[in-house]
Design a protein around this motif. Structure first.
Motif, PDB file in Angstrom:
ATOM      1  N   GLY A  29       1.706  10.559  -0.947  1.00 15.99           N
ATOM      2  CA  GLY A  29       2.386  10.910   0.290  1.00 15.99           C
ATOM      3  C   GLY A  29       1.922  10.093   1.483  1.00 15.99           C
ATOM      4  N   PRO A  30       2.425  10.443   2.698  1.00 15.15           N
ATOM      5  CA  PRO A  30       2.044   9.713   3.908  1.00 15.15           C
ATOM      6  C   PRO A  30       0.537   9.701   4.155  1.00 15.15           C
ATOM      7  CG  PRO A  30       3.964  11.073   4.343  1.00 15.15           C
ATOM      8  CD  PRO A  30       3.474  11.444   2.973  1.00 15.15           C
ATOM      9  N   ARG A  31      -0.133  10.811   3.799  1.00 16.58           N
ATOM     10  CA  ARG A  31      -1.586  10.859   3.992  1.00 16.58           C
ATOM     11  C   ARG A  31      -2.275   9.794   3.146  1.00 16.58           C
ATOM     12  NH1 ARG A  31      -5.612  11.646   7.445  1.00 16.58           N
ATOM     13  NH2 ARG A  31      -7.491  12.469   6.469  1.00 16.58           N
ATOM     14  N   GLY A  32      -1.775   9.595   1.936  1.00 17.56           N
ATOM     15  CA  GLY A  32      -2.335   8.554   1.083  1.00 17.56           C
ATOM     16  C   GLY A  32      -2.099   7.168   1.637  1.00 17.56           C
ATOM     17  N   ILE A  33      -0.922   6.950   2.203  1.00 21.10           N
ATOM     18  CA  ILE A  33      -0.633   5.654   2.833  1.00 21.10           C
ATOM     19  C   ILE A  33      -1.609   5.416   3.981  1.00 21.10           C
ATOM     20  CG2 ILE A  33       1.067   4.282   4.090  1.00 21.10           C
ATOM     21  CD1 ILE A  33       3.265   5.888   2.696  1.00 21.10           C
ATOM     22  N   GLN A  34      -1.796   6.440   4.795  1.00 14.39           N
ATOM     23  CA  GLN A  34      -2.702   6.324   5.934  1.00 14.39           C
ATOM     24  C   GLN A  34      -4.115   5.951   5.480  1.00 14.39           C
ATOM     25  OE1 GLN A  34      -2.909   9.877   8.307  1.00 14.39           O
ATOM     26  NE2 GLN A  34      -4.539   9.108   9.627  1.00 14.39           N
ATOM     27  N   GLN A  35      -4.589   6.611   4.440  1.00 14.65           N
ATOM     28  CA  GLN A  35      -5.935   6.324   3.951  1.00 14.65           C
ATOM     29  C   GLN A  35      -6.045   4.908   3.393  1.00 14.65           C
ATOM     30  OE1 GLN A  35      -6.308   9.606   1.206  1.00 14.65           O
ATOM     31  NE2 GLN A  35      -7.226  10.964   2.746  1.00 14.65           N
ATOM     32  N   ARG A  36      -4.990   4.458   2.736  1.00 12.98           N
ATOM     33  CA  ARG A  36      -4.996   3.101   2.172  1.00 12.98           C
ATOM     34  C   ARG A  36      -4.993   2.038   3.282  1.00 12.98           C
ATOM     35  NH1 ARG A  36      -3.383   2.084  -3.113  1.00 12.98           N
ATOM     36  NH2 ARG A  36      -3.372   3.934  -4.452  1.00 12.98           N
ATOM     37  N   SER A  79      14.356   3.763  -2.103  1.00 13.97           N
ATOM     38  CA  SER A  79      14.542   4.341  -3.441  1.00 13.97           C
ATOM     39  C   SER A  79      15.945   4.908  -3.620  1.00 13.97           C
ATOM     40  CB  SER A  79      13.502   5.433  -3.678  1.00 13.97           C
ATOM     41  OG  SER A  79      13.732   6.560  -2.841  1.00 13.97           O
ATOM     42  N   ARG A  80      16.588   5.286  -2.495  1.00 15.43           N
ATOM     43  CA  ARG A  80      17.931   5.834  -2.572  1.00 15.43           C
ATOM     44  C   ARG A  80      19.024   4.761  -2.547  1.00 15.43           C
ATOM     45  NH1 ARG A  80      15.759   9.767   1.251  1.00 15.43           N
ATOM     46  NH2 ARG A  80      16.767   8.659   2.945  1.00 15.43           N
ATOM     47  N   ALA A  81      18.621   3.560  -2.165  1.00 16.31           N
ATOM     48  CA  ALA A  81      19.610   2.466  -2.008  1.00 16.31           C
ATOM     49  C   ALA A  81      20.150   1.999  -3.366  1.00 16.31           C
ATOM     50  CB  ALA A  81      18.982   1.309  -1.249  1.00 16.31           C
ATOM     51  N   GLU A 125      -1.591   6.926  11.272  1.00 17.04           N
ATOM     52  CA  GLU A 125      -0.891   8.180  11.002  1.00 17.04           C
ATOM     53  C   GLU A 125       0.611   8.004  11.231  1.00 17.04           C
ATOM     54  OE1 GLU A 125      -0.942  12.933  12.215  1.00 17.04           O
ATOM     55  OE2 GLU A 125      -2.311  11.530  13.213  1.00 17.04           O
ATOM     56  N   VAL A 126       0.964   7.353  12.345  1.00 14.27           N
ATOM     57  CA  VAL A 126       2.378   7.134  12.655  1.00 14.27           C
ATOM     58  C   VAL A 126       2.973   6.065  11.739  1.00 14.27           C
ATOM     59  CG1 VAL A 126       3.999   6.436  14.459  1.00 14.27           C
ATOM     60  CG2 VAL A 126       2.053   7.893  15.037  1.00 14.27           C
ATOM     61  N   CYS A 127       2.220   4.991  11.505  1.00 14.14           N
ATOM     62  CA  CYS A 127       2.703   3.924  10.610  1.00 14.14           C
ATOM     63  C   CYS A 127       2.997   4.458   9.212  1.00 14.14           C
ATOM     64  CB  CYS A 127       1.673   2.798  10.523  1.00 14.14           C
ATOM     65  SG  CYS A 127       1.653   1.671  11.929  1.00 14.14           S
ATOM     66  N   SER A 128       2.149   5.355   8.740  1.00 10.18           N
ATOM     67  CA  SER A 128       2.334   5.887   7.385  1.00 10.18           C
ATOM     68  C   SER A 128       3.626   6.689   7.284  1.00 10.18           C
ATOM     69  CB  SER A 128       1.140   6.750   6.986  1.00 10.18           C
ATOM     70  OG  SER A 128       1.068   7.932   7.760  1.00 10.18           O
ATOM     71  N   GLU A 180       0.834  -1.204   0.000  1.00 14.24           N
ATOM     72  CA  GLU A 180       0.000   0.000   0.000  1.00 14.24           C
ATOM     73  C   GLU A 180       0.874   1.260   0.000  1.00 14.24           C
ATOM     74  OE1 GLU A 180      -3.001   0.115  -0.671  1.00 14.24           O
ATOM     75  OE2 GLU A 180      -3.694  -1.923  -0.313  1.00 14.24           O
ATOM     76  N   ALA A 181       1.991   1.192   0.710  1.00 12.75           N
ATOM     77  CA  ALA A 181       2.916   2.338   0.705  1.00 12.75           C
ATOM     78  C   ALA A 181       3.515   2.546  -0.679  1.00 12.75           C
ATOM     79  CB  ALA A 181       4.026   2.109   1.736  1.00 12.75           C
ATOM     80  N   GLU A 182       3.889   1.465  -1.322  1.00 12.86           N
ATOM     81  CA  GLU A 182       4.447   1.562  -2.675  1.00 12.86           C
ATOM     82  C   GLU A 182       3.437   2.195  -3.627  1.00 12.86           C
ATOM     83  OE1 GLU A 182       5.413  -2.502  -3.433  1.00 12.86           O
ATOM     84  OE2 GLU A 182       7.467  -2.328  -2.656  1.00 12.86           O
ATOM     85  N   GLU A 183       2.195   1.748  -3.559  1.00 10.54           N
ATOM     86  CA  GLU A 183       1.153   2.268  -4.448  1.00 10.54           C
ATOM     87  C   GLU A 183       0.895   3.750  -4.171  1.00 10.54           C
ATOM     88  OE1 GLU A 183      -0.532   0.931  -7.052  1.00 10.54           O
ATOM     89  OE2 GLU A 183       0.906  -0.709  -6.887  1.00 10.54           O
ATOM     90  N   ALA A 184       0.839   4.108  -2.898  1.00 12.09           N
ATOM     91  CA  ALA A 184       0.566   5.500  -2.549  1.00 12.09           C
ATOM     92  C   ALA A 184       1.665   6.427  -3.044  1.00 12.09           C
ATOM     93  CB  ALA A 184       0.405   5.633  -1.035  1.00 12.09           C
ATOM     94  N   LEU A 185       2.905   6.013  -2.868  1.00 16.05           N
ATOM     95  CA  LEU A 185       4.007   6.873  -3.272  1.00 16.05           C
ATOM     96  C   LEU A 185       4.172   6.897  -4.793  1.00 16.05           C
ATOM     97  CD1 LEU A 185       6.590   6.199  -0.430  1.00 16.05           C
ATOM     98  CD2 LEU A 185       4.889   8.008  -0.623  1.00 16.05           C
ATOM     99  N   LYS A 186       3.819   5.787  -5.450  1.00 11.74           N
ATOM    100  CA  LYS A 186       3.853   5.739  -6.911  1.00 11.74           C
ATOM    101  C   LYS A 186       2.877   6.759  -7.494  1.00 11.74           C
ATOM    102  CE  LYS A 186       3.930   1.583  -8.524  1.00 11.74           C
ATOM    103  NZ  LYS A 186       3.454   0.240  -8.917  1.00 11.74           N
TER     104      LYS A 186
END
Length: 316
Positions: free
Chosen positions: A264-271, A314-316, A300-303, A254-260
Motif C-alpha cells: 500500500g501507500p505506506r509501503g511506498i512511503q517507506q521505500r 492497472s485499470r488501463a 507521505e503525499v508522494c506515495s 518502488e511503487a510497483e514493488e510496494a503494490l506488488k
C-alpha cells in the motif's frame, strides 16, 4: 509572525518566503518588478500575511499588483489567491484553462485537500475563498504576456505533476518558473555542501511519462536558471534535470514493488524514504538532519500520488 526579508534573485525577481507548514524556505511567492507588478504563486492562505509584508518591504502597494500567476491550483501554491485578492483589488489572476473553474468554485479543491491532509486541513489551508469569474484569465501553450520592456513571459502547458500546470519562461532572466513539474529543490542540506532535487508525485494526476517529456522540453529551452515552487532559484538547470530524470523511474519502480507486495501507500512511503536516505548517507547527511522532517511529509503525499497512478495504470 515568522518573517524574513524578500530575497533578491536578480533581474527584478524577488522571492517572499511564505513559511508554508511553518517551514522556512518551503514555499514562496515570486515578485516580478517592472511596469506591471506581477506575482507568481501565492502560497496557501496562512502565507498571505507574509506575502503582503514582503510587498511592503519592497515598497510595492498591494493595489499596484496587476497580475497574479498560478503555475497550478494545488493549495500550497494557489490556495491563498482568493484571500490575497481582497488586498490586491486590481489584480487579474492567470491560470491554466483546466484550473479556472476550480478557482471560481473551490469546493472540489477543498474536498481533495481534506482527503489528503485530514484533520490538519484547516491549520494548513483555511480559508479558501472563491475567485470572482471576472478576475480569472487563462493562458494556453505558447501564449505570452509582456509586463515590462525587458520582460515577456511565455506560457507552456506542462502536465506530469498536474494537468492544470503551466511552466513560465521569463525572457529577462532566461529562467523558467517550473512550479512542481521539475520537482522540489531541497536546499536545506547546504550545510553539508549539498542541494538535491526530487520529483513531487502528489495525487491525483501524476504522470511520469508526461513529466519526463516536460523536463526534456525545459532542457531544450536552454534556460539560464530555474525558479521552483519549492523553493528558490538554481543556476544549474542541467543538474536539476539530470537528477529528476534519474529519480522518476526509481519512484515508479518502488511503487510497483510496494503494490506488488500489497504494501500500500505506506509501503511506498517507506521505500522512498529508504532509497533517498541511502543517497543522503552517501553524501554524509546524518539521519537526524532537519531535512528528514520535510522528506517524511513529502513522501507521505508522494506515495498517495504514486499509488493512485499505479491503480489507474492497472485499470488501463
Amino acid at each position: 509572525m515568522k518573517k524574513r526579508a524578500p530575497m533578491d534573485l536578480g533581474n527584478g525577481v524577488f522571492l517572499i518566503d511564505g513559511f508554508d507548514m511553518g517551514f522556512e524556505g518551503r514555499t514562496g511567492a515570486y515578485v516580478l518588478l517592472g511596469d506591471r507588478i506581477t506575482l507568481v504563486e501565492t502560497g496557501p492562505s496562512p502565507s498571505v500575511p507574509k506575502v503582503l509584508a514582503g510587498l511592503d518591504d519592497l515598497n510595492v502597494p498591494s493595489e499596484k499588483v496587476e497580475f497574479i500567476i498560478l503555475t497550478h491550483i494545488h493549495l500550497d501554491h494557489a490556495g491563498g489567491v482568493g484571500l490575497l485578492l481582497k488586498e490586491c483589488p486590481n489584480a487579474k489572476v492567470i491560470v491554466h484553462e483546466k484550473g479556472k473553474r476550480h478557482l471560481a468554485d473551490p469546493s472540489r479543491l477543498i474536498e481533495g485537500a481534506k482527503a489528503v491532509y485530514g484533520q490538519d486541513f484547516e491549520e494548513l489551508f483555511d480559508p479558501i475563498l472563491a475567485v470572482p469569474e471576472d478576475k480569472l484569465y487563462t493562458k494556453a501553450d505558447g501564449d505570452t504576456l509582456t509586463i515590462s520592456k525587458k520582460r515577456q513571459l511565455t506560457f507552456y502547458d506542462t502536465p506530469g505533476h498536474a494537468k492544470h500546470h503551466l511552466g513560465i519562461h521569463d525572457s529577462w532572466s532566461n529562467g523558467i518558473f517550473t512550479g512542481d513539474t521539475a520537482g522540489i529543490r531541497y536546499h536545506q542540506t547546504t550545510d553539508y555542501g549539498l542541494t538535491f532535487y526530487l520529483p513531487t508525485t502528489s495525487p491525483n494526476q501524476f504522470d511520469p511519462d508526461a513529466m519526463l517529456q516536460c523536463i526534456r522540453r525545459f532542457r531544450d529551452m536552454k534556460p539560464s536558471c530555474l525558479y521552483f515552487g519549492h523553493f528558490g532559484k538554481t543556476e544549474y538547470p542541467d543538474q536539476t534535470f539530470d537528477q529528476i530524470m534519474i529519480w522518476i523511474p526509481i519512484f515508479v519502480k518502488e511503487a510497483e514493488e510496494a503494490l506488488k507486495r500489497d504494501e500500500g501507500p505506506r509501503g511506498i512511503q517507506q521505500r522512498l524514504y529508504k532509497h533517498v536516505a541511502s543517497y543522503l548517507d552517501e553524501k554524509g547527511v546524518p539521519r537526524d538532519h532537519e531535512i528528514y522532517d520535510l522528506l517524511n511529509l513529502d513522501f507521505e503525499v508522494c506515495s498517495m500520488g504514486l499509488s493512485d497512478y499505479m491503480k489507474k495504470k492497472s485499470r488501463a
